[in-house]
Write an enzyme that holds these catalytic residues in place. Sequence first.
Site, short mmCIF file in Angstrom:
data_model
loop_
_atom_site.label_atom_id
_atom_site.label_comp_id
_atom_site.label_asym_id
_atom_site.label_seq_id
_atom_site.Cartn_x
_atom_site.Cartn_y
_atom_site.Cartn_z
N LYS A 80 -3.65 -8.29 2.71
CA LYS A 80 -2.35 -7.52 2.25
C LYS A 80 -1.57 -7.74 3.44
O LYS A 80 -1.89 -7.51 4.55
CB LYS A 80 -2.74 -6.05 1.77
CG LYS A 80 -1.53 -5.54 1.32
CD LYS A 80 -1.98 -4.17 0.65
CE LYS A 80 -0.69 -3.14 0.24
NZ LYS A 80 -1.21 -1.96 -0.18
N SER A 155 0.67 -0.82 -4.70
CA SER A 155 1.53 -1.58 -3.96
C SER A 155 0.73 -2.93 -3.73
O SER A 155 1.58 -3.62 -3.24
CB SER A 155 1.83 -0.76 -2.55
OG SER A 155 0.72 -0.62 -1.71
N SER A 179 -3.10 2.51 -4.19
CA SER A 179 -2.46 1.07 -4.14
C SER A 179 -3.94 -0.07 -4.06
O SER A 179 -3.56 -1.17 -4.31
CB SER A 179 -2.01 0.93 -2.96
OG SER A 179 -0.47 1.43 -3.13
N1 GLN Z 1 2.25 3.88 -5.87
C1 GLN Z 1 1.78 5.03 -4.68
C2 GLN Z 1 3.03 5.38 -3.82
O1 GLN Z 1 4.23 4.68 -4.40
C3 GLN Z 1 0.71 4.66 -3.92
C4 GLN Z 1 1.09 3.58 -2.81
C5 GLN Z 1 -0.14 3.16 -2.14
O2 GLN Z 1 -1.29 3.78 -2.26
N2 GLN Z 1 0.27 2.55 -0.97
O3 GLN Z 1 3.22 5.92 -2.98
#
Ligand code: GLN
Length: 501
Positions: A80, A155, A179
Amino acid sequence: MTDLVKLSAAHMAKGLQSGEFSARELTDAHLSRIEAVEGQLNAFVTVTGEDARATADAVDEARAKGESLAPLAGVPVAVKDVVVTKGIQTTAGSKILEGWIPPYDATLVENLRDAKLPILGKTNMDEFAMGSSTETSAYGNTHNPWDLERIPGGSGGGSSAAIAGFEAPLAIGTDTGGSIRQPAAVTGTVGVKPTYGSVSRYGLIAMASSLDQAGPCTRTVEDAALLHEVIGGYDPKDSTSLKDGFGNFVEAARAKDVKGMRIGVIEELEGEGFDPLVKQRFEESLALLEKAGAEIVRVSCPNFKYALGAYYLIMPSEASSNLAKFDGMRFGMRVVPEDHPTAEKVMAATRGQGFGAEVKRRILLGTYALSSGYYDAYYGSAQKVRTLVQRDFAAAFEKCDVLASPTAPTVAFRLGENTDNPLKMYLNDIATIPANLAGVPGLSLPSGLAEDSMPAGFQFLAPAMADDRLYRAGGALEALLEDTWGGPLLNNAPALEGGAK
Ligand code: GLN
């Protein structure tokens, strides 16, 4: 060679060890696959073919000389783009970091390099990991291999789409609120958020430091265990790194036995807001586990209903502070206004143009929540809720060995469907966020096809430092489900134009 990309990482490792194919052939097969389907998926920000081939060649040479190699040596991996890689552009999905070449490797990348896994490239993601759809990336949308009109989750949508699209057998994700697990759920793949502190955070571009945790994205539970054992372990460079609690994950994944295991269903994560077929697939999986000898118990975690609210105070507060360093002076982009530029004007212009709307929203929310006069009401209350969520977990784990819920309330939504509705987007993480607040580990694996014939996820949660329980339960459920499907769920995914599904 295209069929090679369909093997599990464990099978790839076996084929390499027996000399059925070389690491170079395996890496080339993946690079060809990437070339064939990237136009449709856009799972990568950067592809590092040369780097990957060099590692693959080194593995083949070492094997020819009879040198001993790590179990996954020669099996390619994608990383990532929030994880820093020496000499390779690292953007975190943001325009502000475009062109930034880090001078060092994250510890987990060092681990991958020590074990000689060829690194195929850096995967697309929501900007600074803020989102659930990968739509806030400055590098275009990533598409879900099951339906190109839909989101791959976020994400870490790039990592999961690369896995589901057979561009890579292994990928690294990061999970601050879901994420790794939510993208796994909506792409029919496996994702693990390890116990907080069990994989080094040194070299992750921090979003919310008390919640961030890197982990594996794979197609099978065993593959996740294999990758977890490569990247995990104590690191003196991360002050929150754990010294022990690293069980034998691979052995647990291979046990395929849940007899006598007590599985607690979280009442608060079953009802409202969860789509009917997502719930149905969840119930069917529970029935399979029960038939295999697990004991299903119901548990209540009454404070989980406040978890999402607490997360959206703690996460932006930490993010607003972590992101202060992107000021146009040290990393990536610098915008110099024409009229009498001062340091302050350069910072304002760089941050104004470099950050996207979601990042700005969270910096504002976080700065507000931390401001004097509001600190106790917002940040302070959120921290109290965090303690209550931890207590809910502790009480639940007295009654059961692992907890279970659907990973996400819905299947993948359509691209653009929720971009104007942050609340709806945020609600996608309702079932994943409690684990981050408490630091406990979680695993998502596919539970079958739900609404619109799209995949849904089943989530197991375990007490801190008991990640091996996730692999035991996950490996067992995966085997039970694959028996009913007649093979991996991804066999049912529509083929992409690049050939081999
Ligand atoms: N979707 C969640 C957010 O927008 C989690 C993001 C993540 O785990 N990096 O914060």
